[in-house]
Design a protein around this motif. Structure first.
Motif, PDB file in Angstrom:
ATOM      1  N   GLY A  61     -53.728  38.562 -20.215  1.00  0.00           N
ATOM      2  CA  GLY A  61     -53.920  38.389 -21.648  1.00  0.00           C
ATOM      3  C   GLY A  61     -54.164  36.969 -22.091  1.00  0.00           C
ATOM      4  N   TYR A  62     -54.415  36.069 -21.143  1.00  0.00           N
ATOM      5  CA  TYR A  62     -54.557  34.651 -21.480  1.00  0.00           C
ATOM      6  C   TYR A  62     -56.000  34.160 -21.526  1.00  0.00           C
ATOM      7  CZ  TYR A  62     -49.594  34.888 -20.390  1.00  0.00           C
ATOM      8  OH  TYR A  62     -48.262  35.241 -20.365  1.00  0.00           O
ATOM      9  N   ILE A  63     -56.870  34.773 -20.720  1.00  0.00           N
ATOM     10  CA  ILE A  63     -58.295  34.431 -20.724  1.00  0.00           C
ATOM     11  C   ILE A  63     -59.100  35.720 -20.618  1.00  0.00           C
ATOM     12  CG2 ILE A  63     -57.927  32.188 -19.634  1.00  0.00           C
ATOM     13  CD1 ILE A  63     -59.025  33.436 -17.023  1.00  0.00           C
ATOM     14  N   ASP A  64     -60.374  35.643 -20.961  1.00  0.00           N
ATOM     15  CA  ASP A  64     -61.278  36.756 -20.724  1.00  0.00           C
ATOM     16  C   ASP A  64     -61.758  36.669 -19.283  1.00  0.00           C
ATOM     17  OD1 ASP A  64     -61.167  37.822 -23.332  1.00  0.00           O
ATOM     18  OD2 ASP A  64     -62.623  36.344 -24.037  1.00  0.00           O
ATOM     19  N   GLY A  65     -61.664  37.771 -18.567  1.00  0.00           N
ATOM     20  CA  GLY A  65     -62.075  37.760 -17.175  1.00  0.00           C
ATOM     21  C   GLY A  65     -60.977  37.228 -16.274  1.00  0.00           C
ATOM     22  N   VAL A  66     -61.382  36.745 -15.120  1.00  0.00           N
ATOM     23  CA  VAL A  66     -60.431  36.204 -14.144  1.00  0.00           C
ATOM     24  C   VAL A  66     -60.988  34.903 -13.570  1.00  0.00           C
ATOM     25  CG1 VAL A  66     -59.586  38.497 -13.522  1.00  0.00           C
ATOM     26  CG2 VAL A  66     -61.435  37.462 -12.185  1.00  0.00           C
ATOM     27  N   ILE A  67     -60.133  34.176 -12.857  1.00  0.00           N
ATOM     28  CA  ILE A  67     -60.553  32.992 -12.113  1.00  0.00           C
ATOM     29  C   ILE A  67     -60.532  33.357 -10.636  1.00  0.00           C
ATOM     30  CG2 ILE A  67     -60.059  30.584 -11.556  1.00  0.00           C
ATOM     31  CD1 ILE A  67     -58.698  30.319 -14.264  1.00  0.00           C
ATOM     32  N   ARG A  81     -51.322  33.636  -9.213  1.00  0.00           N
ATOM     33  CA  ARG A  81     -51.132  35.085  -9.212  1.00  0.00           C
ATOM     34  C   ARG A  81     -51.667  35.723 -10.500  1.00  0.00           C
ATOM     35  NH1 ARG A  81     -46.113  34.885  -8.542  1.00  0.00           N
ATOM     36  NH2 ARG A  81     -45.447  35.196 -10.698  1.00  0.00           N
ATOM     37  N   THR A  82     -51.463  35.071 -11.616  1.00  0.00           N
ATOM     38  CA  THR A  82     -51.838  35.645 -12.907  1.00  0.00           C
ATOM     39  C   THR A  82     -53.331  35.547 -13.187  1.00  0.00           C
ATOM     40  OG1 THR A  82     -49.657  35.035 -13.758  1.00  0.00           O
ATOM     41  CG2 THR A  82     -51.349  35.564 -15.386  1.00  0.00           C
ATOM     42  N   MET A  83     -53.925  34.417 -12.867  1.00  0.00           N
ATOM     43  CA  MET A  83     -55.320  34.183 -13.234  1.00  0.00           C
ATOM     44  C   MET A  83     -56.326  34.924 -12.347  1.00  0.00           C
ATOM     45  SD  MET A  83     -55.432  32.302 -15.951  1.00  0.00           S
ATOM     46  CE  MET A  83     -54.015  33.271 -16.483  1.00  0.00           C
ATOM     47  N   THR A  84     -55.912  35.358 -11.189  1.00  0.00           N
ATOM     48  CA  THR A  84     -56.844  36.039 -10.282  1.00  0.00           C
ATOM     49  C   THR A  84     -56.892  37.550 -10.532  1.00  0.00           C
ATOM     50  OG1 THR A  84     -55.084  36.050  -8.611  1.00  0.00           O
ATOM     51  CG2 THR A  84     -56.772  34.334  -8.437  1.00  0.00           C
ATOM     52  N   LYS A 106     -42.656  27.955 -16.748  1.00  0.00           N
ATOM     53  CA  LYS A 106     -43.655  28.092 -15.688  1.00  0.00           C
ATOM     54  C   LYS A 106     -44.982  28.611 -16.226  1.00  0.00           C
ATOM     55  CE  LYS A 106     -42.497  32.806 -14.125  1.00  0.00           C
ATOM     56  NZ  LYS A 106     -41.372  33.025 -15.070  1.00  0.00           N
ATOM     57  N   ASN A 107     -44.972  29.061 -17.485  1.00  0.00           N
ATOM     58  CA  ASN A 107     -46.156  29.646 -18.125  1.00  0.00           C
ATOM     59  C   ASN A 107     -46.808  28.601 -19.021  1.00  0.00           C
ATOM     60  OD1 ASN A 107     -47.953  31.034 -19.813  1.00  0.00           O
ATOM     61  ND2 ASN A 107     -46.704  32.891 -19.835  1.00  0.00           N
ATOM     62  N   VAL A 108     -47.850  27.964 -18.515  1.00  0.00           N
ATOM     63  CA  VAL A 108     -48.484  26.872 -19.254  1.00  0.00           C
ATOM     64  C   VAL A 108     -49.080  27.345 -20.571  1.00  0.00           C
ATOM     65  CG1 VAL A 108     -50.725  27.109 -18.088  1.00  0.00           C
ATOM     66  CG2 VAL A 108     -50.027  24.883 -18.997  1.00  0.00           C
ATOM     67  N   PHE A 109     -49.494  28.595 -20.649  1.00  0.00           N
ATOM     68  CA  PHE A 109     -50.078  29.122 -21.882  1.00  0.00           C
ATOM     69  C   PHE A 109     -49.009  29.292 -22.957  1.00  0.00           C
ATOM     70  CE2 PHE A 109     -52.513  30.662 -18.261  1.00  0.00           C
ATOM     71  CZ  PHE A 109     -53.789  30.221 -18.583  1.00  0.00           C
ATOM     72  N   GLU A 110     -47.833  29.715 -22.561  1.00  0.00           N
ATOM     73  CA  GLU A 110     -46.731  29.877 -23.505  1.00  0.00           C
ATOM     74  C   GLU A 110     -46.262  28.518 -24.014  1.00  0.00           C
ATOM     75  OE1 GLU A 110     -42.331  31.897 -23.295  1.00  0.00           O
ATOM     76  OE2 GLU A 110     -44.009  33.034 -22.431  1.00  0.00           O
ATOM     77  N   VAL A 111     -46.190  27.542 -23.129  1.00  0.00           N
ATOM     78  CA  VAL A 111     -45.815  26.188 -23.541  1.00  0.00           C
ATOM     79  C   VAL A 111     -46.860  25.619 -24.492  1.00  0.00           C
ATOM     80  CG1 VAL A 111     -45.370  23.832 -22.762  1.00  0.00           C
ATOM     81  CG2 VAL A 111     -44.527  25.767 -21.407  1.00  0.00           C
ATOM     82  N   TYR A 112     -48.124  25.817 -24.151  1.00  0.00           N
ATOM     83  CA  TYR A 112     -49.222  25.319 -24.986  1.00  0.00           C
ATOM     84  C   TYR A 112     -49.176  25.940 -26.382  1.00  0.00           C
ATOM     85  CZ  TYR A 112     -54.060  24.621 -26.600  1.00  0.00           C
ATOM     86  OH  TYR A 112     -55.181  24.298 -27.325  1.00  0.00           O
ATOM     87  N   ALA A 113     -48.942  27.248 -26.463  1.00  0.00           N
ATOM     88  CA  ALA A 113     -48.875  27.920 -27.756  1.00  0.00           C
ATOM     89  C   ALA A 113     -47.746  27.359 -28.612  1.00  0.00           C
ATOM     90  CB  ALA A 113     -48.690  29.424 -27.557  1.00  0.00           C
ATOM     91  N   ALA A 114     -46.597  27.110 -27.986  1.00  0.00           N
ATOM     92  CA  ALA A 114     -45.471  26.532 -28.722  1.00  0.00           C
ATOM     93  C   ALA A 114     -45.820  25.137 -29.228  1.00  0.00           C
ATOM     94  CB  ALA A 114     -44.239  26.475 -27.825  1.00  0.00           C
ATOM     95  N   SER A 127     -60.057  29.569 -23.408  1.00  0.00           N
ATOM     96  CA  SER A 127     -61.255  29.774 -22.597  1.00  0.00           C
ATOM     97  C   SER A 127     -60.926  29.592 -21.117  1.00  0.00           C
ATOM     98  CB  SER A 127     -62.342  28.782 -23.005  1.00  0.00           C
ATOM     99  OG  SER A 127     -61.948  27.460 -22.666  1.00  0.00           O
ATOM    100  N   LYS A 128     -61.785  30.126 -20.286  1.00  0.00           N
ATOM    101  CA  LYS A 128     -61.602  29.950 -18.846  1.00  0.00           C
ATOM    102  C   LYS A 128     -61.648  28.472 -18.491  1.00  0.00           C
ATOM    103  CE  LYS A 128     -63.721  31.155 -14.392  1.00  0.00           C
ATOM    104  NZ  LYS A 128     -64.765  31.954 -13.707  1.00  0.00           N
ATOM    105  N   GLU A 129     -62.501  27.725 -19.161  1.00  0.00           N
ATOM    106  CA  GLU A 129     -62.621  26.280 -18.903  1.00  0.00           C
ATOM    107  C   GLU A 129     -61.322  25.554 -19.235  1.00  0.00           C
ATOM    108  OE1 GLU A 129     -66.378  28.140 -18.928  1.00  0.00           O
ATOM    109  OE2 GLU A 129     -64.884  28.119 -20.558  1.00  0.00           O
TER     110      GLU A 129
END
Length: 326
Positions: free
Chosen positions: A280-286, A273-276, A209-217, A4-6
Motif C-alpha cells: 500500500g505504499y507505492i504503485d507496483g513493486v520494486i 520484503r515489502t517493496m518486492t 522500521k517502516n520508513v513510510f510511516e515515519v515519513y507520514a508522521a 512514488s516509486k522514485e
C-alpha cells in the motif's frame, strides 16, 4: 501514505548509505584506525531517513552522540563526514569535531552532540529565532533517545515550544536502551510520547522500521509547524542493534536477544520484503535487481569516501585552536 516509486528508492538509497557508512566505520574503529569513540546508528536508518525526507535544506536538525545517520539523511557530504571521523582537515569541521560533533550548517545540520539531552534547547532556540527574529517558516527537529527523554532539558524545551507555539519537532528514537540500561527500569511510561500531553502537544507513534510511516508522521508535523500551530512529538519504535559504543562488551544483554530483536526491527530487511510484492505504499513493486543496484552504489560511495579520508591530510598543528572558543 503512498509515495512514488522514485521516492521509495530514494528512501532506500539513504538507508543503504547510512548502513554502509556505519559498517565501514565499525570495521575501521575495531581495526584501530579511528580515534575516540563512535556510536553506531545501525538498525535505526528508517527514522532519520523518514524524518529528514519531509524537511527542506533550510530546515534545521539537532542530533545526538549517535548522529551519523542524521547527518547523512539531512544531506551532509559523506566524503567530508568520513574525513571528519578520521580527524582530517578536509572534514566538515576540519577534523576537530570527530564522530560526536559533526555539523554541516549548509544543509541545516546544526550538529551532533556529545551531551545526552544537549540538543533540545539548541533546536528550540533555532525555532525561536526562525519564528520571532527571522520570521520565516523553517522548522527545527531534535532527535533524542529514550534515556535522554529523562533529562530536565526536555521539559524546558517542550514547555517553551508549546507555550510559544514554536516550530519544534521532537523525534524520540525509542531504541529500548539508554546506554546499558533498559528503558523500562528508569521510565514510568510505556510510551514516551505520553509525556507530550503535559505540554498540550500532539503526539504520534510510528513504527521505526517502516520508513513510510515515519515519513507520514514527519509530513504532518512539518505542516503543522509551518502553519504556526506549534510543536509535535513523534515517537519512533526502533531497536539499537549495536552496543552503546563500538567495542562495548554488552554484558547487560545476550547475543540471542540482540539477534532476535535486530531481525524483527531491521528497516532494510523490511523494505526488501515489502517493496518486492504488492503493497500500500507505492504503485507496483520494486524489482530485486533494482534494490541490489542501490545497495551496490551505496557500498561504492562509501568505499570512495574512505579513500577520500585516507588521502586527506591532518590539520596543521598551529591550527588546532583556530575556530574554537577557549
Amino acid at each position: 501514505m503512498k509515495v512514488s516509486k522514485e521516492q521509495a528508492l530514494k528512501f532506500y538509497e539513504t538507508m543503504c548509505l547510512i548502513r554502509e557508512f556505519e559498517t565501514s566505520v565499525k570495521h575501521d574503529f575495531l581495526n584501530g584506525e579511528i580515534p575516540g569513540f563512535v556510536h553506531l546508528y545501525i538498525g535505526e536508518e528508517a527514522v532519520a531517513t523518514g524524518i529528514c525526507a519531509a524537511l527542506d535544506d533550510t530546515d534545521y536538525i539537532e542530533s545526538t552522540h549517535r548522529g551519523h545517520g542524521h547527518c547523512i539523511a539531512k544531506g551532509a557530504d559523506v566524503d567530508r563526514m568520513m574525513a571528519e571521523i578520521f580527524g582530517k582537515k578536509t572534514g566538515l569541521c576540519k577534523g576537530k569535531g570527530g564522530s560526536m560533533h559533526i555539523a554541516d550548517f549548509s544543509v541545516g545540520m546544526l550538529g551532533a552532540n556529545g551531551v545526552v539531552g544537549g540538543g533540545y534547547n539548541l533546536a528550540a532556540g533555532a525555532a525561536l529565532a526562525n519564528k520571532m527574529i527571522l520570521k520565516n517558516d523553517r522548522v527545527s527537529v531534535v532527535f533524542f533517545g529514550d534515556g535522554a527523554s529523562n533529562r530536565g532539558t526536555f521539559h524546558e524545551a517542550a514547555n517553551v515550544s508549546s507555550a510559544w507555539k514554536l516550530p519544534t519537532i521532537f523525534v524520540n528514537e525509542m531504541n529500548q536502551w539508554a546506554s546499558t540500561t533498559p528503558y523500562e527500569t528508569t521510565t514510568a511510561v510505556k510510551d514516551i510520547s505520553d509525556r507530550a500531553k503535559g505540554y498540550h502537544m500532539p503526539a504520534v507513534i510510528a513504527d521505526g522500521k517502516n520508513v513510510f510511516e515515519v515519513y507520514a508522521a514527519a509530513v504532518g508535523a512539518v505542516e503543522r509547524a509551518r502553519a504556526g500551530e506549534g510543536p509535535t512529538f513523534i515517537e519512533c519504535k526502533t531497536f539499537r542493534v549495536e552496543g552503546h559504543f563500538v567495542g562495548d562488551p554488552e554484558l547487560y544483554r545476550t547475543r540471542e536477544y540482540v539477534k532476535e530483536n535486530a531481525a524483527l526491527n531491521d528497516p532494510l530487511t523490511w523494505f526488501d520484503r515489502t517493496m518486492t510484492r504488492k503493497n500500500g505504499y507505492i504503485d507496483g513493486v520494486i524489482e530485486p535487481q533494482e534494490l541490489e543496484a542501490v545497495r551496490a552504489a551505496a557500498k561504492e560511495k562509501i568505499v570512495k569516501a574512505k579513500e577520500f579520508a585516507m588521502s586527506s591530510e591532518y590539520p596543521d598543528p598551529d591550527q588546532y585552536t583556530a575556530d574554537l572558543y577557549l
